[in-house]
Design an enzyme around this catalytic site. Structure first.
Site, PDB file in Angstrom:
ATOM      1  CG  HIS A   1      -5.792   2.630   1.694  1.00 34.98           C
ATOM      2  ND1 HIS A   1      -5.403   1.571   0.895  1.00 34.98           N
ATOM      3  CD2 HIS A   1      -7.125   2.518   1.832  1.00 34.98           C
ATOM      4  CE1 HIS A   1      -6.463   0.871   0.555  1.00 34.98           C
ATOM      5  NE2 HIS A   1      -7.524   1.413   1.113  1.00 34.98           N
TER       6      HIS A   1
ATOM      7  CB  SER B   1      -9.970  -0.694   1.278  1.00 34.19           C
ATOM      8  OG  SER B   1      -9.482  -0.136   0.095  1.00 34.19           O
TER       9      SER B   1
ATOM     10  CG  ASP C   1      -2.288   0.609   0.902  1.00 37.07           C
ATOM     11  OD1 ASP C   1      -2.335   1.840   0.783  1.00 37.07           O
ATOM     12  OD2 ASP C   1      -3.281  -0.131   0.774  1.00 37.07           O
TER      13      ASP C   1
END
Length: 704
Positions: free
Chosen positions: A214, A388, A173
């Protein structure tokens, strides 16, 4: 000139021309070339260094685990350009020692979370001292209406002693905050790297918008530390957690290949919650290097057992996107994971496709509860959303299964998910039972992940037989779109013989004036229909499909012999000439699976059944009751009330009252016969619910 044009008209004319040019430019794909190259050269690192110096490059080293592939960088070339650059450095392509070279293009990649508001926490319900534990509705089975839906059974897996010990998970990520109080204790430097910065620190780049939050959010879902009085509890709260920082910069084929190939003998699970644009018009996937990295991880990762790649299915539902146009979720090497809301509804962002394997909870409408997890700057959030969320959840569940049995392979994990995931209360109008007895949906795959089911099955699991691949190509001679391939499962070639299916791949070459008008389905010999592609409103491309690979898991466990039908529907929209039709040039059917039944030991894998012994009533209604007769027969799958005793190749009866079970004891019951209630405290069936629970007749279970 034919006549005069006023100044106003001339201005309008030029505005129209400029607007038209902007529209054309926006429709045309824009390649952005970087000053990075991938080079294949034999001879090792020393030979690569010499070649790099000869043409003015810096050698950044081998690309992940790909032998003879090196990452070259040239500082005197424009970092981002619209055209492939030329100069003295370009003569590297002509060097006889170079087998292959590719200047790297920037790939558009998006993180699969949804921006949304948070909501107030639930009434306090504490089993851990972590302050956000009471908000973790998807784990501890309590909500404000005192209803309980804990089908993911994470608590039950913990109660069996599985918390992810000795398992290593890495988040691919934008980095992870390694000093976060909920991650620091489980952070693993050896499972981390900064591909964007070419160093060993995956700490995100901080800015005012917290753009790079994230990865940290995903990491907390997997392995946030338990009982440390901070934030949350990770699903595998004793697992090791690492981060690969690779989304905070130009994403190229080299960047992805490096990220997918970092320490494959050390890292067990790679979790990715990103992919190509979910815009309803993109068809994109891994480049040649990333494909090799996936294959290398499968073949050599985890000392030959295979790296486990978990992928979020995509958030393009509102744009009518279809995750079969995403080459990452569409790969047989990845585990594609979908999402559902707390009440089992389809989230507005959800994409559907036949490659989805399983599902976890996530968010839905603005009033639906979301997921709590770690956040940047050592904080917590209760607003994590999108698919996600689901990929890291499953990565955590798989970590529990690997603790139960570290010897399961990458294919074993997929079989475990197929076998233990369940439809429960997930709402979809396309649930179907395939010929092997598996319930499956294009929205949710085989259903909601069951952590307890995973660890129980993993503990006693025997690895499935070797994977075989059977390929058949069909070249079209007529103009119609539909086509049929008759397969024998390659019975004539022992090393390719596939009798029981796992994955089915359909590679197509289709010429078409507007790709979004196409619908494609595959029908198995048993009649199971997989929708490989739905219409996409925003896909105006005239490129068709150039050897694109669609994949389905809906035929899992079915037999291969017979007719496989490729059904293509072309519904011309108002945006194209209906007289211009598409053409199916060729298609290839690739069957992946086993020659023998996957759930029997290798020594008996060619025997396709197990013995079922069922006591039957006496046939003499008037006389004394003799001992019951025993009906002996061979079946491919054990019926309700029985479980598969793999070692004995027998269907054994469950404990009394159990409809489904994993063993003979009362505590191995999974669901109850009608009229009985499932006691979640000790996993037994009884006529009444224990104290503190009420009877939920819709589920035949006791609810707290």
């Amino acid at each position: 000139m034919c006549g005069k044009i006023s100044d106003t008209k001339m201005c309008l004319f030029f505005i129209f021309i400029l607007s038209t040019l902007e529209i054309c430019q926006s429709l045309a794909p824009r390649n952005v070339y970087t000053n990075h190259w991938a080079v294949r050269i034999a001879g090792g690192q020393e030979e690569a260094d010499k070649l790099a110096a000869k043409y003015g490059y810096n050698n950044y080293g081998q690309i992940g685990s790909l032998e003879d592939h090196y990452h070259f960088h040239h500082s005197r070339v424009v970092r981002r350009a619209a055209f492939s650059t030329r100069g003295a450095h370009s003569f590297i392509q002509m060097d006889p020692k170079v087998d292959w070279v590719q200047q790297q293009l920037v790939k558009q990649r998006v993180k699969r979370f949804i921006k949304s508001d948070t909501r107030s926490p639930d009434p306090n319900f504490v089993h851990f001292n972590d302050p956000k534990w009471s908000n973790m509705w998807y784990i501890h089975c309590t909500d404000k209406n005192n209803r309980c839906r804990s089908e993911m059974n994470i608590l039950a897996a913990w109660q069996r002693g599985y918390t992810g010990k000795n398992v290593v998970v890495t988040i691919l990520d934008d980095g992870i905050e390694r000093n976060h109080p909920d991650l620091a204790q489980n952070y693993d430097q050896l499972a981390s790297y900064d591909v964007n910065g070419n160093d060993h620190d995956p700490t995100p780049r901080y800015d005012s918008s917290n753009e790079n939050k994230h990865g940290t959010r995903c990491a907390g879902e997997v392995a946030a530390v338990a009982n440390n009085s901070h934030c949350i509890v990770g699903i595998a709260y004793n697992a090791r957690i690492g981060g690969i920082r690779m989304l905070d910069g130009d994403v190229t084929d080299v960047v992805e290949a490096k990220s997918l190939g970092i320490r494959p003998d050390y890292i067990d699970i790679y979790s990715a919650s990103w992919g190509p644009d979910d815009d309803g018009k993109t068809v994109d996937g891994p480049g040649p290097l990333a494909k090799q990295a996936l294959e290398m991880g499968i073949k050599k990762g985890r000392k030959g057992l295979g790296s486990i790649f978990v992928w979020a299915s995509g958030n393009g539902g509102r744009q009518g996107d279809h995750c079969s146009c995403d080459g990452y979720t569409n790969s047989i090497y990845t585990i594609s994971i979908s999402s559902t809301t707390e009440n089992g509804n389809k989230p507005w962002y959800l994409e559907v496709c036949s490659s989805t394997l399983a599902t976890t909870y996530s968010s839905g409408e603005f009033y639906d509860r979301k997921i709590v997890t770690t956040d940047l700057r050592q904080r917590c959030t209760d607003g994590h959303t999108g698919t996600s969320v689901s990929a890291p959840m499953v990565a955590g569940v798989i970590a529990l299964a690997l603790e139960a049995n570290p010897l399961v392979s990458w294919r074993d994990i997929q079989h475990l998910l197929v076998k233990t995931s369940r439809p429960v209360h997930l709402k979809a109008n396309d649930w179907k039972t395939n010929a092997a007895g598996h319930r499956v949906s294009h929205l949710y795959g085989f259903g909601l992940v069951d952590a307890e089911g995973m660890v129980v099955e993993a503990k006693k699991w025997r690895s499935v037989p070797t994977q075989h691949t059977c390929t058949r190509m069909y070249i079209r001679a007529d103009q119609s779109l539909n086509s049929t391939i008759t397969s024998t499962g390659c019975t004539e070639q022992a090393e390719q013989h596939v009798s029981y299916v796992e994955h089915v791949v359909v590679k197509v070459l289709i010429v078409h004036p507007r790709r979004g008008d196409l619908e494609i389905s595959l029908i198995s010999p048993s009649g199971t229909r997989s929708q490989l592609l739905a219409k996409r409103l925003f896909d105006n491309s005239n490129e068709g499909f150039r050897n694109w690979e669609f994949m389905t898991v809906h035929c899992w466990g079915e037999r291969t012999e017979g007719q496989w039908i490729l059904e293509i529907i072309d519904s011309p929209s108002s945006l194209r000439n209906p007289e211009v039709l598409g053409k199916l040039k060729e298609w290839t059917l690739v069957l992946y699976g086993t020659s023998g039944h996957p759930y029997q030991s290798h020594g008996t894998q060619h025997s396709r059944s197990r013995m079922l012994e069922i006591p039957t009533p006496s046939r003499n209604p008037n006389g004394p009751e003799p001992p019951p007769e025993v009906l002996k027969t061979c079946v491919s799958h054990c019926p309700l009330g029985f479980y598969d005793n793999v070692e004995a190749r027998r269907c054994r009866r469950c404990y009394k009252g159990c409809e489904r079970c994993v063993g003979r004891t009362p505590t191995e019951c999974r669901s109850c016969r009608r009229g009985l209630y499932f006691n979640p405290l000790n996993t037994t069936c009884s006529e009444t619910c224990p104290a503190g629970y009420f009877a939920d007749d819709s589920k035949s279970s006791g609810v707290a």
